[in-house]
Write a protein that holds these residues in place. Structure first.
Motif, mmCIF file in Angstrom:
data_model
loop_
_atom_site.group_PDB
_atom_site.id
_atom_site.type_symbol
_atom_site.label_atom_id
_atom_site.label_comp_id
_atom_site.label_asym_id
_atom_site.label_seq_id
_atom_site.Cartn_x
_atom_site.Cartn_y
_atom_site.Cartn_z
ATOM 1 N N ALA A 189 1.351 6.712 -6.836
ATOM 2 C CA ALA A 189 -0.039 7.287 -6.996
ATOM 3 C C ALA A 189 0.113 8.697 -7.345
ATOM 4 O O ALA A 189 -0.482 9.317 -8.469
ATOM 5 N N ARG A 190 1.815 9.525 -5.509
ATOM 6 C CA ARG A 190 1.601 10.357 -6.156
ATOM 7 C C ARG A 190 2.263 10.892 -6.662
ATOM 8 O O ARG A 190 2.490 12.036 -6.488
ATOM 9 N N GLY A 246 0.956 -1.229 0.021
ATOM 10 C CA GLY A 246 0.168 -0.244 0.496
ATOM 11 C C GLY A 246 1.093 1.357 0.282
ATOM 12 O O GLY A 246 0.403 2.449 -0.383
ATOM 13 N N VAL A 247 1.712 1.047 0.894
ATOM 14 C CA VAL A 247 2.687 2.672 0.992
ATOM 15 C C VAL A 247 3.563 2.339 -0.707
ATOM 16 O O VAL A 247 3.418 3.582 -0.743
ATOM 17 N N PHE A 251 0.419 3.968 -3.069
ATOM 18 C CA PHE A 251 0.821 4.858 -2.168
ATOM 19 C C PHE A 251 1.438 6.648 -2.498
ATOM 20 O O PHE A 251 1.641 7.224 -3.746
ATOM 21 N N PHE A 252 2.790 6.818 -3.218
ATOM 22 C CA PHE A 252 4.278 7.061 -3.659
ATOM 23 C C PHE A 252 4.039 6.643 -4.705
ATOM 24 O O PHE A 252 3.954 7.923 -5.438
#
Length: 391
Positions: free
Chosen positions: A183-184, A176-177, A180-181
């Protein structure tokens, strides 16, 4: 092995003039025909086994990469989830009746699976992948593949459920981490590097995909999570990393990844499935032989009927029937689950052969029926034409 891989699409194209037989059917059948079970011309060795495992991981990577979460979120994924919940309940109940004891869970999970990875090339070749119906099948397949993977990690890993849940949570946090990175993150530099090497020996995008795939598979193995879950997560992560590409870059990148996957790695898994199929164990016991058609029908009852009942509102009767047959198509998860059961001593080789045989038959028959019902045309689209609509 390379000769079989090259022969399969030619055979599929020749037969496709009359009947829409999926390519994976010929890969499996040719492996079975030329393998030890029939002619004995081709045998599995350590290299082929490793290559086939990598092909299976690539199949799940492509499945994870293909999931459009924006398209399936909301009603499609909820209805697909409810359908799978009914499927796993039915599967476990039937598992207890057929194989009382620890083996019941293995039978139940196998019966509640959907081979999304096997369906992807079929949906792509038929031109359904970008349609509303194709999106609903993606939702059904995603849940039918991801749900059993979670069940394997939680209940079939040999750990206590609490320990398995903690390990799975650790994997989910790391993945997930990373997502997240991804996607961002600012992908401008990444896409510049990709574009700069699209037509050079660098081939950065292919190397990046292999790194992501092997990295998350290695992480899953290190944590003791099923490697297919790592491969599936790698596909989602890879898609996020490559988002924002120009149309030209996206088309070329997709072509390269599919060439490596569907052109090189994935066929080895399906061919090796045919080569290693234990036909002797299946044919040597009357009970096992009788279970083969029973399991084939139970895949349709356990997985297909709930998926058809919970198909998106407004689906036509033909679409519901096609959804049921597509959902009942299972093989990769069945192969993985039965291997775990045999290794643990909870499932005998005959029962495993019957389940895998049912999975083979489902791949051979059910997509053909689904295509005929869903399109009203049993003929196969030309493989060389790219019918997939793009955003």
């Amino acid at each position: 092995m390379p000769a079989i891989a090259a022969l399969a699409p030619l055979t599929a194209r020749a037969v496709g003039r009359w009947l829409a037989v999926p390519l994976v059917v010929f890969e499996i059948l040719l492996g079975l025909l030329l393998g030890p079970a029939v002619l004995g011309w081709v045998r599995e060795d350590d290299f082929i086994a490793l290559f086939a495992d990598f092909g299976l991981a690539m199949l799940f990577y492509l499945a994870g990469r293909e999931i459009d979460f924006q398209a399936i979120r909301g009603t499609p994924i909820i209805r697909a989830g409810v359908g799978w919940a009914v499927s796993i309940a039915l599967g476990l109940a039937l598992g207890v009746l057929i194989e009382p004891g620890a083996g019941a869970v293995f039978v139940g999970v196998a019966l509640a699976s959907t081979a999304l990875g096997a369906l992807l090339p079929i949906l792509r070749d038929s031109g359904m992948l970008g349609t509303r119906f194709g999106v609903s099948i993606l939702a059904v397949g995603a849940v039918g593949e991801f749900g059993p993977l979670l069940a394997i990690s939680l209940f079939l890993s040999g750990r206590t459920p609490l320990h398995a849940a903690l390990v799975l949570l650790a994997f989910a946090v790391v993945a997930g981490v990373l997502m997240f990175f991804a996607a961002r993150g600012d992908g401008v530099r990444l896409h510049r590097a990709i574009e700069a090497s699209l037509h050079t020996s660098g081939q950065f995008v292919v190397r990046l995909v292999m790194f992501v795939l092997l990295g998350l598979v290695a992480l899953s193995i290190f944590l003791g999570v099923d490697m297919l879950l790592g491969a599936f997560a790698a596909g989602v992560l890879g898609k996020l990393l490559l988002q924002g590409a120009s149309e030209r870059e996206a088309e070329i990148t997709e072509a390269k990844i599919e060439a490596v996957g569907f052109g090189l790695l994935v066929p080895v898994f399906f061919i090796n499935t045919g080569i290693t199929f234990d036909l002797a164990s299946l044919a040597s016991d009357v009970r096992t032989l009788v279970l083969l058609p029973i399991f084939t029908i139970l895949l349709l009852v356990t997985r297909g009927v709930p998926a058809a009942l919970f198909a998106p509102r407004g689906s036509s009767p033909r679409e519901r029937v096609a959804t049921g047959f597509f959902a009942a198509t299972g093989l990769p998860i069945i192969v993985a689950v039965t291997a775990l059961g045999v290794d643990a001593g909870d499932l005998d080789s005959g029962m495993a052969a019957a389940l895998v045989g049912a999975g083979l038959l489902s791949v051979l028959l059910y997509p053909l029926v689904a295509l005929s019902v869903g399109t009203g045309n049993p003929r196969r689209p030309r493989q060389e034409s790219n019918l997939r609509p793009r955003d």
